[in-house]
Design a protein around this motif. Structure first.
Motif, PDB file in Angstrom:
ATOM      1  N   ARG A 365     -11.984  13.878 -46.489  1.00 48.11           N
ATOM      2  CA  ARG A 365     -12.300  13.964 -47.473  1.00 48.11           C
ATOM      3  C   ARG A 365     -13.124  14.783 -48.490  1.00 48.11           C
ATOM      4  NH1 ARG A 365     -15.163   7.679 -45.650  1.00 48.11           N
ATOM      5  NH2 ARG A 365     -13.264   6.766 -44.444  1.00 48.11           N
ATOM      6  N   ASP A 366     -13.738  16.095 -47.737  1.00 52.37           N
ATOM      7  CA  ASP A 366     -14.358  17.053 -47.566  1.00 52.37           C
ATOM      8  C   ASP A 366     -13.864  17.870 -46.966  1.00 52.37           C
ATOM      9  OD1 ASP A 366     -15.697  18.481 -48.425  1.00 52.37           O
ATOM     10  OD2 ASP A 366     -17.859  17.666 -48.525  1.00 52.37           O
ATOM     11  N   PRO A 367     -13.353  18.999 -47.422  1.00 47.00           N
ATOM     12  CA  PRO A 367     -12.734  19.971 -46.289  1.00 47.00           C
ATOM     13  C   PRO A 367     -13.755  20.701 -45.748  1.00 47.00           C
ATOM     14  CG  PRO A 367     -10.474  19.305 -47.795  1.00 47.00           C
ATOM     15  CD  PRO A 367     -12.294  18.679 -48.345  1.00 47.00           C
ATOM     16  N   ASP A 368     -14.471  20.644 -47.076  1.00 56.34           N
ATOM     17  CA  ASP A 368     -15.834  21.920 -46.930  1.00 56.34           C
ATOM     18  C   ASP A 368     -16.961  21.638 -46.130  1.00 56.34           C
ATOM     19  OD1 ASP A 368     -14.750  23.400 -48.410  1.00 56.34           O
ATOM     20  OD2 ASP A 368     -14.863  22.969 -50.583  1.00 56.34           O
ATOM     21  N   ALA A 369     -17.026  20.697 -44.940  1.00 55.45           N
ATOM     22  CA  ALA A 369     -18.098  19.786 -44.736  1.00 55.45           C
ATOM     23  C   ALA A 369     -18.435  20.818 -43.066  1.00 55.45           C
ATOM     24  CB  ALA A 369     -18.155  18.701 -44.842  1.00 55.45           C
ATOM     25  N   LEU A 370     -19.088  21.777 -43.416  1.00 54.94           N
ATOM     26  CA  LEU A 370     -19.233  22.787 -42.688  1.00 54.94           C
ATOM     27  C   LEU A 370     -19.247  22.200 -40.623  1.00 54.94           C
ATOM     28  CD1 LEU A 370     -19.039  25.489 -40.934  1.00 54.94           C
ATOM     29  CD2 LEU A 370     -21.144  25.431 -41.610  1.00 54.94           C
ATOM     30  N   ALA A 371     -20.554  20.877 -40.791  1.00 57.20           N
ATOM     31  CA  ALA A 371     -20.734  20.527 -39.736  1.00 57.20           C
ATOM     32  C   ALA A 371     -19.329  19.474 -38.828  1.00 57.20           C
ATOM     33  CB  ALA A 371     -21.991  19.453 -39.614  1.00 57.20           C
ATOM     34  N   LEU A 372     -18.381  19.159 -39.572  1.00 54.82           N
ATOM     35  CA  LEU A 372     -17.295  18.283 -39.561  1.00 54.82           C
ATOM     36  C   LEU A 372     -16.577  19.557 -38.953  1.00 54.82           C
ATOM     37  CD1 LEU A 372     -18.516  16.572 -41.089  1.00 54.82           C
ATOM     38  CD2 LEU A 372     -16.606  15.447 -41.424  1.00 54.82           C
ATOM     39  N   VAL A 373     -16.517  20.697 -39.255  1.00 54.79           N
ATOM     40  CA  VAL A 373     -15.444  22.537 -39.292  1.00 54.79           C
ATOM     41  C   VAL A 373     -15.685  22.731 -37.410  1.00 54.79           C
ATOM     42  CG1 VAL A 373     -14.631  23.977 -39.636  1.00 54.79           C
ATOM     43  CG2 VAL A 373     -14.776  22.362 -41.625  1.00 54.79           C
ATOM     44  N   LEU A 374     -16.910  22.515 -37.670  1.00 56.30           N
ATOM     45  CA  LEU A 374     -17.504  22.961 -35.706  1.00 56.30           C
ATOM     46  C   LEU A 374     -17.686  21.550 -35.133  1.00 56.30           C
ATOM     47  CD1 LEU A 374     -21.421  24.900 -37.417  1.00 56.30           C
ATOM     48  CD2 LEU A 374     -19.464  25.766 -36.517  1.00 56.30           C
ATOM     49  N   GLY A 375     -17.999  21.173 -35.478  1.00 52.57           N
ATOM     50  CA  GLY A 375     -17.605  19.157 -34.144  1.00 52.57           C
ATOM     51  C   GLY A 375     -15.935  19.964 -33.673  1.00 52.57           C
ATOM     52  N   ARG A 376     -15.232  19.834 -35.204  1.00 50.77           N
ATOM     53  CA  ARG A 376     -14.118  20.236 -34.742  1.00 50.77           C
ATOM     54  C   ARG A 376     -13.740  20.911 -33.796  1.00 50.77           C
ATOM     55  NH1 ARG A 376      -8.794  22.279 -36.665  1.00 50.77           N
ATOM     56  NH2 ARG A 376      -7.238  20.186 -36.986  1.00 50.77           N
ATOM     57  N   GLY A 377     -13.979  22.477 -34.043  1.00 56.20           N
ATOM     58  CA  GLY A 377     -13.842  23.063 -32.751  1.00 56.20           C
ATOM     59  C   GLY A 377     -14.410  22.891 -31.192  1.00 56.20           C
ATOM     60  N   LEU A 378     -15.185  22.228 -31.082  1.00 56.06           N
ATOM     61  CA  LEU A 378     -15.910  21.461 -30.082  1.00 56.06           C
ATOM     62  C   LEU A 378     -14.593  20.837 -28.917  1.00 56.06           C
ATOM     63  CD1 LEU A 378     -20.085  21.141 -30.448  1.00 56.06           C
ATOM     64  CD2 LEU A 378     -18.560  23.109 -29.228  1.00 56.06           C
ATOM     65  N   ALA A 379     -14.533  19.382 -30.811  1.00 52.91           N
ATOM     66  CA  ALA A 379     -13.071  18.546 -29.918  1.00 52.91           C
ATOM     67  C   ALA A 379     -11.631  19.848 -29.462  1.00 52.91           C
ATOM     68  CB  ALA A 379     -12.510  17.737 -31.008  1.00 52.91           C
ATOM     69  N   LEU A 380     -11.530  20.665 -30.067  1.00 53.02           N
ATOM     70  CA  LEU A 380     -10.414  21.237 -30.226  1.00 53.02           C
ATOM     71  C   LEU A 380     -10.371  21.386 -28.859  1.00 53.02           C
ATOM     72  CD1 LEU A 380      -9.691  22.454 -33.627  1.00 53.02           C
ATOM     73  CD2 LEU A 380      -8.321  21.116 -31.792  1.00 53.02           C
ATOM     74  N   ALA A 381     -11.546  22.621 -27.975  1.00 51.24           N
ATOM     75  CA  ALA A 381     -11.784  23.536 -26.964  1.00 51.24           C
ATOM     76  C   ALA A 381     -11.911  22.323 -25.379  1.00 51.24           C
ATOM     77  CB  ALA A 381     -13.182  24.053 -26.790  1.00 51.24           C
ATOM     78  N   GLY A 382     -12.625  20.579 -26.404  1.00 53.49           N
ATOM     79  CA  GLY A 382     -12.205  19.749 -24.759  1.00 53.49           C
ATOM     80  C   GLY A 382     -11.253  19.531 -24.796  1.00 53.49           C
ATOM     81  N   LEU A 383     -10.281  19.460 -25.973  1.00 58.78           N
ATOM     82  CA  LEU A 383      -8.842  19.089 -25.287  1.00 58.78           C
ATOM     83  C   LEU A 383      -7.858  20.189 -25.044  1.00 58.78           C
ATOM     84  CD1 LEU A 383      -8.267  17.098 -28.493  1.00 58.78           C
ATOM     85  CD2 LEU A 383      -8.365  16.426 -25.941  1.00 58.78           C
ATOM     86  N   GLY A 384      -7.994  21.390 -24.882  1.00 59.22           N
ATOM     87  CA  GLY A 384      -7.699  22.332 -24.681  1.00 59.22           C
ATOM     88  C   GLY A 384      -6.993  23.458 -25.120  1.00 59.22           C
ATOM     89  N   ARG A 385      -7.046  22.689 -26.550  1.00 63.12           N
ATOM     90  CA  ARG A 385      -6.486  23.739 -27.676  1.00 63.12           C
ATOM     91  C   ARG A 385      -6.891  24.891 -27.956  1.00 63.12           C
ATOM     92  NH1 ARG A 385      -5.454  17.735 -30.771  1.00 63.12           N
ATOM     93  NH2 ARG A 385      -4.577  19.422 -32.320  1.00 63.12           N
TER      94      ARG A 385
END
Length: 543
Positions: A365-385
């Motif tokens: 819905r909003d590709p520029d929502a920085l907090a969600l981008v950062l949170g997504r990075g933490l989730a990727l790390a948690g999944l080992g990606r």
């Protein structure tokens, strides 16, 4: 102390056996954990309970007491009826963070049961391994390995059966209860059974806590009913066998059923545990990923000021960032911000795939929502990606020296095990956190990475400096004193560790520092102080 002698099972009528022992048919459930380092999933593949297992996995079942386990016909079942219970608890355990407590209450018309299933096995060898601690063996309890006909003395019924009476542990072999050993209260015993399924015979070994060699060995014993080719498919732990006279309380840990001999048990590092208390509450790498980065502006979670918004409206929205309850109440109207909150909640519980789904939904819905981008990075790390995380970081280069970006870079690098470089990424933000003297994910990560890299002295110095700063500000410094103690303990600088943990005791929760001080006392050979500190937290059993 003398106890009643229960009516022998061999004397029960054919209709009574299923009623009394059949429920040893094993309504199980909570969860069991593997002690010997195997890491396969909860249960091996099977063709179902009505068919024999055809796969050859080493581990047939492996349950963990450290987390909630799904229940069902192919996993575990728990029956807690009347006044007794089967429950997870953390006060007494051999390894990990918990074990199962079974408590029976006489005269309540029922008894607790813990039951587990595994693929039906008719051929080869089966290894059963578990640890038990029995405070009072004058109270009857029963432990059994059985087949598809349940808990009766027949082919495909009970194969291996342990019980207690008169403070002794018995095994029933060839339909006869036989003494094994007198049970010492508050002592963990590790038992291993090598069962030759086709021959219907087993070997049994028992090892007492703190010892490496078996103190008891029974070789080539007929199974409970002296029946060869007797299939097995489940195990059970209960109180009495149906007489409803037992007040048994006992603890079970580290249950394993396997098709090949398990690895040797690790040694005890302290009384009745294979890990120090300090290790139980030391942060793990995944803990670096369980908190969203702080939001610096509402735009970062997709909330943008419109012409219709008054200044008061905008200030109210800003307050919602720090008020989870209020934020949740209006969340559905905020859409993207709600997805951010949901993602953060999922991170906090280690549900990284759910977190990623929430962040991705918001970013569509909003590709520029920085907090969600950062949170997504933490989730990727948690999944080992980590490769995908690296690509995501390339698109954030314009953030420059934003500490949150540096934190994500450090997480990504740590995922490749280059801990020294990861530490270097966080040195600047960590110094900033020290100067600010405020809680910070950067400071938490910096300390954790130093510790993971084995840089105990640097980890101690940083944690001790943070603790001192908090103390001078009259803030709660207990966490940082704890961390300083953890680093000193790992470096076996016991005097520094003791002082740090004693300072940490001034915080609201003194249980963890007291347990750490018990570890130190144990290493220094002060057994009485170790026991006193440990019992201050967990209490003691009186017999």
């Amino acid at each position: 102390m003398s106890a009643r002698r229960p009516r022998p099972v061999a004397a029960l009528g054919p209709r009574e056996i299923p009623a009394r022992l059949g429920r040893l048919g094993f309504r199980v459930g909570a969860a069991l954990t593997l002690l010997v380092g195997l890491t396969s999933p909860v249960v091996a593949r099977s063709s179902g309970h009505d068919g024999d297992a055809t796969t050859q996995e080493t581990t047939l079942v492996q349950y963990g007491f450290d987390q909630r386990t799904p229940t069902g016909p192919d996993t575990v079942r728990v029956f807690q009826n009347a006044s007794g219970h089967v429950r997870l608890q953390s006060a007494y355990r051999v390894s990990g963070y918990g074990a199962v407590e079974l408590r029976d209450v006489p005269g309540d018309g029922d008894f607790p049961e813990l039951q587990g299933y595994f693929p039906k096995t008719r051929k080869g060898h089966l290894y059963l391994q578990f640890a038990i601690m029995i405070p009072d063996a004058s109270q009857e309890l029963n432990i059994a390995l059985a087949g598809p006909r349940g808990f009766r003395l027949s082919r495909d019924g009970i194969a291996f059966w342990l019980s207690t009476r008169d403070e002794w542990l018995f095994h029933t072999s060839d339909s006869i209860p036989k003494r094994l050993f007198e049970v010492e209260p508050f002592t963990w015993y590790h038992l291993t059974v090598d069962y030759d399924v086709e021959a219907g015979r087993y070997h049994l070994w028992a090892v007492r806590e703190g010892e490496r060699e078996p103190f008891l060995t029974r070789l080539d014993q007929p199974n409970a009913a002296r029946q060869g080719a007797s299939a097995v498919s489940l195990f059970s732990f209960i109180g009495d066998n149906g007489d409803d006279l037992s007040a048994a309380v006992y603890y079970v840990d580290d249950v394993l059923v396997a098709r090949s001999r398990p690895a040797e048990l690790g040694r005890f590092v302290a009384p009745a545990r294979r890990r120090f208390f300090v290790d139980l509450f030391t942060e793990r790498p995944a803990d670096l990923l369980k908190s969203c980065h702080p939001v610096q502006a509402l735009e970062e979670i997709g909330i943008r000021r419109t012409a219709e918004m008054t200044e008061a409206d905008w200030r109210t929205l800003e307050r919602w960032l720090d008020d989870k309850a209020a934020f949740g109440a209006v969340g559905p109207a905020l859409g993207i911000a709600l997805r951010w909150r949901q993602g953060c909640d999922a991170l906090a519980t280690g549900q990284f795939q759910d977190a990623l789904s929430s962040f991705d939904d918001g970013l569509r819905r909003d590709p520029d929502a920085l907090a969600l981008v950062l949170g997504r990075g933490l989730a990727l790390a948690g999944l080992g990606r980590f490769a995908e995380l690296d690509r995501s970081l390339d698109g954030l280069a314009d953030l420059g020296a934003d500490p949150r970006l540096q934190h994500l870079h450090a997480v990504a690098i740590a995922g490749t095990r280059d801990l020294a470089t990861a530490v270097a990424w966080l040195e600047g933000p960590a110094r900033g956190a020290l100067l600010a003297g405020e809680p910070s994910a950067m400071a938490d990560a910096y300390f954790t990475l130093l510790r993971l890299d084995g840089r105990w002295s640097a980890a101690f110095d940083y944690a001790h400096s943070m603790a001192g700063l908090f103390a001078r500000q009259s803030a709660d410094a207990s966490l940082w004193f704890e961390r300083a103690g953890q680093a000193a303990f790992a470096d076996r600088q016991l005097d520094d560790a003791r002082r740090a943990f004693e300072s940490a005791r001034l915080g609201a929760d003194s249980s963890r520092p007291d347990l750490a001080l018990a570890d130190i006392a144990w290493l220094e050979g002060d057994v009485e102080r170790e026991r006193k500190l440990r019992e201050n937290i967990y209490g003691r059993l009186d017999f």
